[in-house]
Write an enzyme that holds these catalytic residues in place. Structure first.
Site, PDB file in Angstrom:
ATOM      1  N   TYR A  73       0.835  -1.211   0.000  1.00  0.00           N
ATOM      2  CA  TYR A  73       0.000   0.000   0.000  1.00  0.00           C
ATOM      3  C   TYR A  73       0.872   1.265   0.000  1.00  0.00           C
ATOM      4  CZ  TYR A  73      -4.504  -2.212   0.008  1.00  0.00           C
ATOM      5  OH  TYR A  73      -5.621  -2.911  -0.403  1.00  0.00           O
ATOM      6  N   GLN A 107     -15.428   4.212  -6.466  1.00  0.00           N
ATOM      7  CA  GLN A 107     -14.811   3.057  -5.798  1.00  0.00           C
ATOM      8  C   GLN A 107     -13.308   3.298  -5.651  1.00  0.00           C
ATOM      9  OE1 GLN A 107     -16.516  -0.828  -7.626  1.00  0.00           O
ATOM     10  NE2 GLN A 107     -17.033   0.785  -9.073  1.00  0.00           N
ATOM     11  N   VAL A 109      -9.657   4.893  -4.637  1.00  0.00           N
ATOM     12  CA  VAL A 109      -9.089   5.361  -3.368  1.00  0.00           C
ATOM     13  C   VAL A 109      -7.979   6.382  -3.631  1.00  0.00           C
ATOM     14  CG1 VAL A 109      -9.674   3.222  -2.133  1.00  0.00           C
ATOM     15  CG2 VAL A 109      -7.466   3.377  -3.318  1.00  0.00           C
ATOM     16  N   HIS A 125     -14.936   2.978  -1.140  1.00  0.00           N
ATOM     17  CA  HIS A 125     -13.906   2.031  -0.686  1.00  0.00           C
ATOM     18  C   HIS A 125     -12.787   2.724   0.090  1.00  0.00           C
ATOM     19  CE1 HIS A 125     -15.247  -1.026  -4.015  1.00  0.00           C
ATOM     20  NE2 HIS A 125     -16.074  -0.976  -2.987  1.00  0.00           N
ATOM     21  N   CYS A 133      -6.287   3.623  12.772  1.00  0.00           N
ATOM     22  CA  CYS A 133      -5.875   2.662  13.788  1.00  0.00           C
ATOM     23  C   CYS A 133      -6.681   1.377  13.633  1.00  0.00           C
ATOM     24  CB  CYS A 133      -6.099   3.272  15.173  1.00  0.00           C
ATOM     25  SG  CYS A 133      -5.510   2.193  16.488  1.00  0.00           S
ATOM     26  N   CYS A 156      -2.734   4.599  20.929  1.00  0.00           N
ATOM     27  CA  CYS A 156      -2.905   3.327  21.656  1.00  0.00           C
ATOM     28  C   CYS A 156      -1.872   2.269  21.264  1.00  0.00           C
ATOM     29  CB  CYS A 156      -4.316   2.791  21.433  1.00  0.00           C
ATOM     30  SG  CYS A 156      -4.554   2.113  19.791  1.00  0.00           S
ATOM     31  N   SER A 195     -15.646  -2.605 -13.752  1.00  0.00           N
ATOM     32  CA  SER A 195     -15.964  -3.918 -14.320  1.00  0.00           C
ATOM     33  C   SER A 195     -17.314  -4.435 -13.827  1.00  0.00           C
ATOM     34  CB  SER A 195     -14.855  -4.918 -13.980  1.00  0.00           C
ATOM     35  OG  SER A 195     -14.636  -4.934 -12.581  1.00  0.00           O
ATOM     36  N   ALA A 237     -12.381   6.823 -21.120  1.00  0.00           N
ATOM     37  CA  ALA A 237     -13.143   7.842 -20.388  1.00  0.00           C
ATOM     38  C   ALA A 237     -12.532   9.233 -20.578  1.00  0.00           C
ATOM     39  CB  ALA A 237     -13.188   7.468 -18.907  1.00  0.00           C
TER      40      ALA A 237
HETATM   41  C1  BJW Z   1     -11.685   1.718 -18.823  1.00  0.00           C
HETATM   42  C2  BJW Z   1     -10.482   2.332 -19.158  1.00  0.00           C
HETATM   43  C3  BJW Z   1     -10.550   3.601 -19.741  1.00  0.00           C
HETATM   44  C4  BJW Z   1     -10.009   0.419 -18.255  1.00  0.00           C
HETATM   45  N1  BJW Z   1     -11.751   4.163 -19.964  1.00  0.00           N
HETATM   46  N2  BJW Z   1     -12.838   2.292 -19.061  1.00  0.00           N
HETATM   47  C5  BJW Z   1     -22.380 -10.717  -3.600  1.00  0.00           C
HETATM   48  C6  BJW Z   1     -22.031 -11.691  -4.498  1.00  0.00           C
HETATM   49  C7  BJW Z   1     -20.724 -12.159  -4.567  1.00  0.00           C
HETATM   50  C8  BJW Z   1     -19.729 -11.677  -3.723  1.00  0.00           C
HETATM   51  C9  BJW Z   1     -20.072 -10.701  -2.835  1.00  0.00           C
HETATM   52  C10 BJW Z   1     -21.376 -10.241  -2.759  1.00  0.00           C
HETATM   53  N3  BJW Z   1     -21.425  -9.294  -1.807  1.00  0.00           N
HETATM   54  C11 BJW Z   1     -20.180  -9.147  -1.290  1.00  0.00           C
HETATM   55  C12 BJW Z   1     -19.351  -9.995  -1.881  1.00  0.00           C
HETATM   56  C13 BJW Z   1     -17.894 -10.145  -1.617  1.00  0.00           C
HETATM   57  C14 BJW Z   1     -17.040  -9.081  -2.251  1.00  0.00           C
HETATM   58  C15 BJW Z   1     -17.211  -9.081  -3.773  1.00  0.00           C
HETATM   59  O1  BJW Z   1     -17.910  -8.288  -4.358  1.00  0.00           O
HETATM   60  N4  BJW Z   1     -16.542 -10.005  -4.442  1.00  0.00           N
HETATM   61  C16 BJW Z   1     -16.616 -10.086  -5.907  1.00  0.00           C
HETATM   62  C17 BJW Z   1     -15.221  -9.863  -6.496  1.00  0.00           C
HETATM   63  C18 BJW Z   1     -17.203 -11.396  -6.293  1.00  0.00           C
HETATM   64  N5  BJW Z   1     -17.346  -7.758  -1.729  1.00  0.00           N
HETATM   65  C19 BJW Z   1     -16.877  -7.353  -0.540  1.00  0.00           C
HETATM   66  O2  BJW Z   1     -16.202  -8.105   0.154  1.00  0.00           O
HETATM   67  C20 BJW Z   1     -17.242  -5.963  -0.078  1.00  0.00           C
HETATM   68  N6  BJW Z   1     -17.738  -6.022   1.250  1.00  0.00           N
HETATM   69  C21 BJW Z   1     -18.977  -6.424   1.552  1.00  0.00           C
HETATM   70  O3  BJW Z   1     -19.789  -6.668   0.706  1.00  0.00           O
HETATM   71  O4  BJW Z   1     -19.213  -6.548   2.912  1.00  0.00           O
HETATM   72  C22 BJW Z   1     -20.361  -7.269   3.333  1.00  0.00           C
HETATM   73  C23 BJW Z   1     -20.064  -8.737   3.166  1.00  0.00           C
HETATM   74  C24 BJW Z   1     -18.881  -9.250   3.630  1.00  0.00           C
HETATM   75  C25 BJW Z   1     -18.613 -10.592   3.469  1.00  0.00           C
HETATM   76  C26 BJW Z   1     -19.509 -11.422   2.772  1.00  0.00           C
HETATM   77  C27 BJW Z   1     -20.697 -10.879   2.280  1.00  0.00           C
HETATM   78  C28 BJW Z   1     -20.973  -9.514   2.490  1.00  0.00           C
HETATM   79  C29 BJW Z   1     -16.014  -5.099  -0.034  1.00  0.00           C
HETATM   80  C30 BJW Z   1     -15.423  -4.855  -1.383  1.00  0.00           C
HETATM   81  C31 BJW Z   1     -14.127  -4.071  -1.236  1.00  0.00           C
HETATM   82  C32 BJW Z   1     -13.360  -3.964  -2.558  1.00  0.00           C
HETATM   83  N7  BJW Z   1     -12.059  -3.529  -2.291  1.00  0.00           N
HETATM   84  C33 BJW Z   1     -11.166  -3.226  -3.414  1.00  0.00           C
HETATM   85  C34 BJW Z   1      -9.793  -2.844  -2.838  1.00  0.00           C
HETATM   86  C35 BJW Z   1      -9.879  -1.436  -2.213  1.00  0.00           C
HETATM   87  C36 BJW Z   1      -8.577  -1.003  -1.629  1.00  0.00           C
HETATM   88  C37 BJW Z   1      -7.478  -0.954  -2.643  1.00  0.00           C
HETATM   89  O5  BJW Z   1      -7.521  -0.124  -3.597  1.00  0.00           O
HETATM   90  O6  BJW Z   1      -6.565  -1.750  -2.528  1.00  0.00           O
HETATM   91  O7  BJW Z   1     -11.708  -2.175  -4.211  1.00  0.00           O
HETATM   92  S1  BJW Z   1     -11.028  -4.598  -4.583  1.00  0.00           S
HETATM   93  C38 BJW Z   1     -10.958  -3.569  -6.016  1.00  0.00           C
HETATM   94  O8  BJW Z   1     -12.134  -3.804  -6.851  1.00  0.00           O
HETATM   95  C39 BJW Z   1     -11.065  -2.115  -5.509  1.00  0.00           C
HETATM   96  C40 BJW Z   1     -11.980  -1.498  -6.539  1.00  0.00           C
HETATM   97  O9  BJW Z   1     -12.568  -0.331  -6.026  1.00  0.00           O
HETATM   98  C41 BJW Z   1     -12.958  -2.621  -6.829  1.00  0.00           C
HETATM   99  C42 BJW Z   1     -13.690  -2.462  -8.133  1.00  0.00           C
HETATM  100  O10 BJW Z   1     -12.825  -2.510  -9.207  1.00  0.00           O
HETATM  101  P1  BJW Z   1     -13.102  -1.580 -10.475  1.00  0.00           P
HETATM  102  O11 BJW Z   1     -12.985  -0.174 -10.099  1.00  0.00           O
HETATM  103  O12 BJW Z   1     -14.348  -2.006 -11.138  1.00  0.00           O
HETATM  104  O13 BJW Z   1     -11.799  -1.900 -11.360  1.00  0.00           O
HETATM  105  P2  BJW Z   1     -11.579  -3.097 -12.414  1.00  0.00           P
HETATM  106  O14 BJW Z   1     -10.123  -3.202 -12.646  1.00  0.00           O
HETATM  107  O15 BJW Z   1     -12.276  -4.333 -12.003  1.00  0.00           O
HETATM  108  O16 BJW Z   1     -12.300  -2.586 -13.737  1.00  0.00           O
HETATM  109  C43 BJW Z   1     -11.811  -1.505 -14.497  1.00  0.00           C
HETATM  110  C44 BJW Z   1     -12.741  -1.316 -15.693  1.00  0.00           C
HETATM  111  O17 BJW Z   1     -12.354  -0.140 -16.384  1.00  0.00           O
HETATM  112  C45 BJW Z   1     -12.682  -2.478 -16.689  1.00  0.00           C
HETATM  113  O18 BJW Z   1     -14.017  -2.893 -16.971  1.00  0.00           O
HETATM  114  C46 BJW Z   1     -12.021  -1.873 -17.938  1.00  0.00           C
HETATM  115  O19 BJW Z   1     -12.554  -2.377 -19.147  1.00  0.00           O
HETATM  116  C47 BJW Z   1     -12.333  -0.400 -17.775  1.00  0.00           C
HETATM  117  N8  BJW Z   1     -11.344   0.515 -18.339  1.00  0.00           N
HETATM  118  N9  BJW Z   1      -9.420   1.510 -18.878  1.00  0.00           N
HETATM  119  C48 BJW Z   1     -12.859   3.492 -19.663  1.00  0.00           C
HETATM  120  N10 BJW Z   1      -9.401   4.277 -20.142  1.00  0.00           N
END
Ligand code: BJW
Length: 251
Positions: A73, A107, A109, A125, A133, A156, A195, A237
């Site tokens: 990180y 989403q 950070v 996120h 902490c 702490c 995505s 975008a």
């Molecule tokens: C372009 C481009 C350009 C590229 N122009 N476009 C229901 C069903 C199944 C699973 C779950 C569910 N509910 C909860 C879950 C579990 C889990 C989850 O969703 N898992 C799935 C992967 C299946 N969710 C969680 O755990 C969440 N918590 C939660 O729900 O708590 C309650 C709970 C807990 C336990 C069990 C059940 C419920 C928390 C999710 C936290 C996500 N954290 C991260 C890391 C953050 C910190 C860090 O940065 O390190 O967040 S993971 C990562 O993915 C990050 C992002 O914000 C997030 C989304 O990703 P994003 O932004 O969509 O990026 P990409 O790379 O996936 O996509 C990029 C897109 O851009 C692509 O489509 C490209 O084509 C496009 N692109 N260039 C336009 N120039």
């Protein structure tokens, strides 16, 4: 390399945007790709192509190997500190000036929307700018990343961690409620550079759809949301968003 997708913006979309009194925008990593910040799931360049999320972005990973997680990180914190907003971030900030009620749900950070001038931003996120902490009873947060391999809380002495939401952790409930409400109560909803797989953020466009709100997807690749979206822009975008803003409001 594949040819760039031709730019075409629907007149109907421009009309809807001009007349919208309320707009909600959801962004993901794709909006920051044009600023040199890696996405997560792109097959060659995404972070998860090189690193295992289970070893870096879960509370269990931090409990098992806090030094490794913190180090990763810190690398990303340094990357975003040097990054500049791109034309896509600025176009979204411009939308906020044109539309009376505007909510940006991100989403990401990286803080680039705020750097571009966006005001009403909900960081679903968390933020890489902050540490917090790990002792839930303490509540200490800071914007300063101490120059130590694994910094401790000055109040702490527990470990500090990045103030981001890891897999298996709840999103801040007040922010999620505001995000759901903004998704339901708007005239138009944009989903940009995500995505559409990570819950609960991935469900927000469906809150809009169920409320009868037209959804626009901006993504290089169609996602599972695409079949439900009224409009789709398959361009980077940073290219298409400034064109959409100028088509709606120039002249
Ligand atoms: C372009 C481009 C350009 C590229 N122009 N476009 C229901 C069903 C199944 C699973 C779950 C569910 N509910 C909860 C879950 C579990 C889990 C989850 O969703 N898992 C799935 C992967 C299946 N969710 C969680 O755990 C969440 N918590 C939660 O729900 O708590 C309650 C709970 C807990 C336990 C069990 C059940 C419920 C928390 C999710 C936290 C996500 N954290 C991260 C890391 C953050 C910190 C860090 O940065 O390190 O967040 S993971 C990562 O993915 C990050 C992002 O914000 C997030 C989304 O990703 P994003 O932004 O969509 O990026 P990409 O790379 O996936 O996509 C990029 C897109 O851009 C692509 O489509 C490209 O084509 C496009 N692109 N260039 C336009 N120039």
């Amino acid at each position: 390399m594949a040819d760039a997708h031709p730019v075409s913006i629907s007149d109907k979309l421009i009309q809807l945007l001009r007349s919208a009194r309320s707009l909600t925008v959801l962004t993901g990593a794709g909006i920051s790709a044009g600023s040199g910040i890696p996405t997560f799931r792109d097959s060659q360049t995404g972070l998860w192509a090189k690193y295992n999320p289970q070893e870096l972005a879960t509370p269990e990973a931090f409990a098992k190997n806090p030094g490794l997680v913190f180090d990763w990180y810190r690398w990303r914190h340094n990357l975003v500190k040097q990054a500049k907003p791109n034309a896509g971030h600025y176009a979204i900030a411009a939308l906020e000036k044109h539309i009376p009620t505007f909510t940006l749900l991100t989403q990401n950070v990286d803080g680039l929307h705020q750097k571009a001038g966006s005001k009403n931003v909900i960081e679903l996120h968390g933020s890489l700018q902050r540490l917090r902490c790990t002792n839930v009873h303490c509540g200490y947060t800071t914007d300063v990343w101490p120059d130590e391999p694994l910094p401790h809380c000055p109040v702490c002495d527990a470990n500090l961690r990045p103030d981001v939401v890891w897999f298996g952790e709840m999103l801040p409930i007040d922010l999620l409620k505001r995000a759901v409400s903004a998704s339901k109560h708007c005239d138009l909803f944009f989903s940009i550079g995500t995505s559409s797989v990570v819950e609960p953020a991935a469900s927000l466009p469906y809150e809009a759809l169920h409320a009868g709100v037209p959804v626009v997807e901006v993504n290089l690749e169609p996602t599972s949301l695409n079949v439900y979206a009224k409009f789709y822009c398959a361009n980077p975008a940073a290219e298409i968003l400034p064109l959409i803003v100028s088509a709606a409001w120039s002249g």
